[in-house]
Design a protein around this motif. Structure first.
Motif, short mmCIF file in Angstrom:
data_model
loop_
_atom_site.label_atom_id
_atom_site.label_comp_id
_atom_site.label_asym_id
_atom_site.label_seq_id
_atom_site.Cartn_x
_atom_site.Cartn_y
_atom_site.Cartn_z
N TYR A 1 0.85 -1.19 0.00
CA TYR A 1 0.00 0.00 0.00
C TYR A 1 0.88 1.23 0.00
O TYR A 1 1.68 1.44 0.91
CB TYR A 1 -0.91 -0.01 1.24
N ASP A 2 0.72 2.08 -1.02
CA ASP A 2 1.57 3.28 -1.10
C ASP A 2 0.80 4.58 -0.94
O ASP A 2 1.31 5.66 -1.19
CB ASP A 2 2.38 3.29 -2.40
N GLY A 3 -0.45 4.47 -0.47
CA GLY A 3 -1.25 5.67 -0.25
C GLY A 3 -1.00 6.27 1.13
O GLY A 3 -0.21 5.74 1.92
N PRO A 4 -1.69 7.35 1.42
CA PRO A 4 -1.51 8.01 2.72
C PRO A 4 -2.23 7.23 3.82
O PRO A 4 -3.13 6.45 3.54
CB PRO A 4 -2.19 9.37 2.51
N PRO A 5 -1.85 7.47 5.07
CA PRO A 5 -2.62 6.87 6.17
C PRO A 5 -4.01 7.52 6.21
O PRO A 5 -4.23 8.61 5.67
CB PRO A 5 -1.81 7.18 7.41
N LEU A 6 -4.94 6.86 6.85
CA LEU A 6 -6.34 7.30 6.86
C LEU A 6 -6.52 8.73 7.35
O LEU A 6 -7.22 9.53 6.71
CB LEU A 6 -7.16 6.34 7.74
N LEU A 7 -5.91 9.11 8.45
CA LEU A 7 -6.11 10.45 9.01
C LEU A 7 -5.64 11.53 8.04
O LEU A 7 -6.33 12.53 7.83
CB LEU A 7 -5.39 10.58 10.35
N ARG A 8 -4.48 11.34 7.43
CA ARG A 8 -3.99 12.35 6.47
C ARG A 8 -4.96 12.47 5.30
O ARG A 8 -5.27 13.57 4.83
CB ARG A 8 -2.59 12.01 5.97
N TYR A 9 -5.44 11.34 4.82
CA TYR A 9 -6.39 11.35 3.71
C TYR A 9 -7.64 12.16 4.09
O TYR A 9 -8.11 13.01 3.33
CB TYR A 9 -6.77 9.93 3.32
#
Length: 100
Positions: free
Chosen positions: A53-61
């Motif tokens: 997984y190379d996306g942002p963590p949930l909170l940042r998103y």
């Protein structure tokens, strides 16, 4: 993800099922996150347990996402017709919403 030992195959299968569901339903796209309820992985900081997984963590998103107003606001509402609340002390105290 804890329950499946952070399996990439399981993550991919669940992600693909949700993508198919949202696509078939005409719902907007969604962004999947492999997260841990037990340890908090990928909630505030990226997790080394999910190298796939190379996306942002949930909170940042959630802090950065731009939310658009719906073109038809009535479509995104659920009118509540009745609120049910049991008065029996033997039952758990809760409220249930009844819609049309």
């Amino acid at each position: 993800m804890d329950a499946v030992d952070w399996s990439h195959d399981v993550y991919r299968r669940i992600r693909d099922q949700f993508l198919a569901l949202t696509s078939a339903s005409g719902l907007p796209t969604f962004t999947p996150f492999p997260v841990s309820a037990l340890e908090g992985d990928n909630v505030v900081e990226s997790s080394p347990r999910a190298p796939y997984y190379d996306g942002p963590p949930l909170l940042r998103y959630l802090e950065e996402i731009v939310v658009e107003r719906p073109s038809d606001p009535d479509r995104s509402r659920l009118p509540v017709q009745l609120v049910l609340r049991p008065s029996d002390p033997a039952l758990q105290d809760y409220r249930a919403m009844q819609a049309r």
